[in-house]
Design a protein around this motif. Structure first.
Motif, PDB file in Angstrom:
ATOM      1  N   ALA A 284     -37.523 -28.944  14.524  1.00 47.56           N
ATOM      2  CA  ALA A 284     -37.842 -27.640  13.928  1.00 47.56           C
ATOM      3  C   ALA A 284     -37.044 -26.515  14.582  1.00 47.56           C
ATOM      4  CB  ALA A 284     -39.347 -27.376  14.053  1.00 47.56           C
ATOM      5  N   LEU A 285     -36.922 -26.566  15.908  1.00 44.47           N
ATOM      6  CA  LEU A 285     -36.158 -25.542  16.616  1.00 44.47           C
ATOM      7  C   LEU A 285     -34.696 -25.551  16.187  1.00 44.47           C
ATOM      8  CD1 LEU A 285     -37.615 -25.989  20.219  1.00 44.47           C
ATOM      9  CD2 LEU A 285     -37.795 -23.915  18.815  1.00 44.47           C
ATOM     10  N   ARG A 286     -34.122 -26.753  16.094  1.00 45.41           N
ATOM     11  CA  ARG A 286     -32.713 -26.861  15.717  1.00 45.41           C
ATOM     12  C   ARG A 286     -32.508 -26.427  14.265  1.00 45.41           C
ATOM     13  NH1 ARG A 286     -27.911 -28.407  12.965  1.00 45.41           N
ATOM     14  NH2 ARG A 286     -26.302 -28.732  14.550  1.00 45.41           N
ATOM     15  N   ASP A 287     -33.377 -26.860  13.373  1.00 42.87           N
ATOM     16  CA  ASP A 287     -33.251 -26.485  11.964  1.00 42.87           C
ATOM     17  C   ASP A 287     -33.396 -24.979  11.783  1.00 42.87           C
ATOM     18  OD1 ASP A 287     -32.933 -29.158  11.418  1.00 42.87           O
ATOM     19  OD2 ASP A 287     -34.957 -29.444  10.571  1.00 42.87           O
ATOM     20  N   ASP A 288     -34.329 -24.387  12.530  1.00 49.17           N
ATOM     21  CA  ASP A 288     -34.533 -22.935  12.442  1.00 49.17           C
ATOM     22  C   ASP A 288     -33.314 -22.183  12.974  1.00 49.17           C
ATOM     23  OD1 ASP A 288     -36.301 -20.534  12.057  1.00 49.17           O
ATOM     24  OD2 ASP A 288     -36.013 -20.377  14.220  1.00 49.17           O
ATOM     25  N   TRP A 289     -32.750 -22.704  14.098  1.00 51.54           N
ATOM     26  CA  TRP A 289     -31.532 -22.077  14.629  1.00 51.54           C
ATOM     27  C   TRP A 289     -30.416 -22.114  13.610  1.00 51.54           C
ATOM     28  CZ3 TRP A 289     -27.028 -25.075  15.292  1.00 51.54           C
ATOM     29  CH2 TRP A 289     -25.929 -24.338  15.709  1.00 51.54           C
ATOM     30  N   TRP A 290     -30.192 -23.246  12.979  1.00 48.15           N
ATOM     31  CA  TRP A 290     -29.087 -23.383  12.038  1.00 48.15           C
ATOM     32  C   TRP A 290     -29.272 -22.451  10.847  1.00 48.15           C
ATOM     33  CZ3 TRP A 290     -24.354 -24.534  12.149  1.00 48.15           C
ATOM     34  CH2 TRP A 290     -23.637 -24.865  10.993  1.00 48.15           C
ATOM     35  N   ASP A 291     -30.507 -22.349  10.372  1.00 53.34           N
ATOM     36  CA  ASP A 291     -30.785 -21.452   9.250  1.00 53.34           C
ATOM     37  C   ASP A 291     -30.560 -19.997   9.660  1.00 53.34           C
ATOM     38  OD1 ASP A 291     -31.877 -20.947   6.537  1.00 53.34           O
ATOM     39  OD2 ASP A 291     -33.497 -19.981   7.654  1.00 53.34           O
ATOM     40  N   SER A 292     -31.033 -19.614  10.842  1.00 56.74           N
ATOM     41  CA  SER A 292     -30.876 -18.250  11.317  1.00 56.74           C
ATOM     42  C   SER A 292     -29.418 -17.923  11.611  1.00 56.74           C
ATOM     43  CB  SER A 292     -31.716 -18.020  12.584  1.00 56.74           C
ATOM     44  OG  SER A 292     -33.076 -18.211  12.323  1.00 56.74           O
ATOM     45  N   PHE A 293     -28.706 -18.879  12.183  1.00 55.73           N
ATOM     46  CA  PHE A 293     -27.297 -18.684  12.530  1.00 55.73           C
ATOM     47  C   PHE A 293     -26.473 -18.346  11.291  1.00 55.73           C
ATOM     48  CE2 PHE A 293     -22.994 -20.309  13.242  1.00 55.73           C
ATOM     49  CZ  PHE A 293     -22.669 -19.659  14.429  1.00 55.73           C
ATOM     50  N   ASN A 294     -26.792 -18.982  10.183  1.00 60.46           N
ATOM     51  CA  ASN A 294     -26.046 -18.745   8.957  1.00 60.46           C
ATOM     52  C   ASN A 294     -26.466 -17.468   8.233  1.00 60.46           C
ATOM     53  OD1 ASN A 294     -24.184 -21.085   8.629  1.00 60.46           O
ATOM     54  ND2 ASN A 294     -26.087 -22.227   8.825  1.00 60.46           N
ATOM     55  N   LYS A 295     -27.503 -16.802   8.762  1.00 61.97           N
ATOM     56  CA  LYS A 295     -27.946 -15.544   8.180  1.00 61.97           C
ATOM     57  C   LYS A 295     -27.764 -14.375   9.141  1.00 61.97           C
ATOM     58  CE  LYS A 295     -31.499 -17.767   5.336  1.00 61.97           C
ATOM     59  NZ  LYS A 295     -32.970 -17.911   5.095  1.00 61.97           N
ATOM     60  N   LEU A 296     -26.957 -14.577  10.190  1.00 61.36           N
ATOM     61  CA  LEU A 296     -26.752 -13.528  11.191  1.00 61.36           C
ATOM     62  C   LEU A 296     -26.276 -12.243  10.535  1.00 61.36           C
ATOM     63  CD1 LEU A 296     -24.992 -15.326  14.177  1.00 61.36           C
ATOM     64  CD2 LEU A 296     -27.228 -14.259  14.191  1.00 61.36           C
ATOM     65  N   ASP A 297     -26.823 -11.133  11.044  1.00 67.69           N
ATOM     66  CA  ASP A 297     -26.332  -9.816  10.630  1.00 67.69           C
ATOM     67  C   ASP A 297     -24.988  -9.613  11.322  1.00 67.69           C
ATOM     68  OD1 ASP A 297     -25.942  -7.246   9.779  1.00 67.69           O
ATOM     69  OD2 ASP A 297     -27.488  -6.352  11.046  1.00 67.69           O
ATOM     70  N   LYS A 298     -23.940  -9.766  10.583  1.00 66.25           N
ATOM     71  CA  LYS A 298     -22.610  -9.788  11.187  1.00 66.25           C
ATOM     72  C   LYS A 298     -22.087  -8.399  11.503  1.00 66.25           C
ATOM     73  CE  LYS A 298     -21.540 -14.152   8.949  1.00 66.25           C
ATOM     74  NZ  LYS A 298     -20.648 -14.893   8.056  1.00 66.25           N
TER      75      LYS A 298
END
Length: 300
Positions: A284-298
């Motif tokens: 869950a931690l890894r999946d959440d990180w990957w989802d959040s990483f791809n939605k970073l406020d750039k």
């Protein structure tokens, strides 16, 4: 680059390995109006950088390269970087901006910033979350930093204009910039990168130094490939990183050993519920990180 940000006329890269060459190639691709120069420790490397089109001009003469540059990118291991700056401190152009690519920031800030400031030179630290296990300018890639997180670690008294120029150069070549404190950067990178290189090597030793090596070679599939990839990184570089972020890495290793101890106790005690919970939480931690990483406020 934004209209109100002054574009440097000359940008020098000191250190033309994979990371430095990739930066120069990206500047050439996305900011072609900037003249690129490079410093190399030997003539053959300087000539190669020009032949490959990495820079417009390269030399082993640090005085020539540093004195003419509006911005200097330091792209070398941490200890040599600190020595290089202090050995050539009077050669930097007054009013110029010095930055770097290093994955440890506190020792560099402490090691070079005071001397540069005394010379009227700005220092703005940087660290792109990019790179591969390969080395050398021949492995340079103009798109290496595109869409990558780039940490900028300004000091509280830095000139905002200098910080803006470094930020905009990174943004212009595709980086997603985030400003962070140097100490916070080092503590975080110890967990997210530095200790992982050590863990990767531990995995490689355990798997490939097994008693039945021939069978182990056959049995190492995708999981081993992904986990061990960074074991192929330059050992000199990673000894240097570890040396300069020692305390944060030791703390991260202690945290890792605590986790290993817990997992071992569950397996030994056949506590499969606790092991399941641990693995499910990790997923869950890894999946959440990957989802959040791809939605970073750039481009913060």
């Amino acid at each position: 680059m934004r209209d109100h940000i002054k574009i440097p006329e000359v940008l020098a890269v000191a250190g033309l390995g994979q990371m430095g060459a990739s930066f120069a190639m990206a500047v050439r691709k996305f900011l072609p109006e900037i003249r690129l120069t490079g410093w190399a420790p030997n003539q053959s490397e300087a000539e190669k950088a020009v032949e490959l089109g990495v820079v417009d001009e390269a030399s082993t003469d640090s005085q020539k390269i540093l004195s003419e540059a509006d911005v200097v990118m330091l792209a070398m291991p941490i200890s040599p970087l600190i020595d290089f700056v202090n050995d050539h401190i009077t050669e930097f152009k007054a009013g110029s901006i010095v930055t770097d690519l290093s994955s440890v920031k506190s020792d560099i800030v402490d090691g070079i910033r005071p001397a540069l400031c005394e010379q009227g030179v700005h220092f703005v630290g940087g660290h792109p979350m990019a790179g591969t296990e390969k080395t050398g300018m021949e492995n340079g890639d103009a798109d290496m930093y595109r869409d990558k997180v780039v940490f900028i670690t300004p000091f509280c008294t830095d000139d905002p204009a200098a910080v803006s120029i470094i930020r905009e150069i990174w943004r212009s070549i595709g980086g997603n910039t985030f400003e962070v404190d140097a100490v916070d950067h080092d503590v975080t990178l110890a967990r997210s990168s530095h200790v992982l290189h050590i863990n990767s090597n531990i995995t490689t030793h355990v798997c490939l130094q097994a008693p039945n090596k021939d069978l182990a070679m056959l049995a190492c599939g995708g999981a081993f490939r992904d986990t061990s990839r960074i074991s192929s990184s330059n050992p000199d570089l990673w000894v240097n990183v570890t040396k300069h972020n020692k305390q944060a890495i030791l703390k991260a290793m202690d945290e890792t050993l605590d986790q290993v101890s817990h997992v071992r106790s569950w397996i030994e005690g056949e506590d499969w519920d606790s092991l399941y919970k641990f693995l499910a939480e990790g997923k869950a931690l890894r999946d959440d990180w990957w989802d959040s990483f791809n939605k970073l406020d750039k481009n913060k």
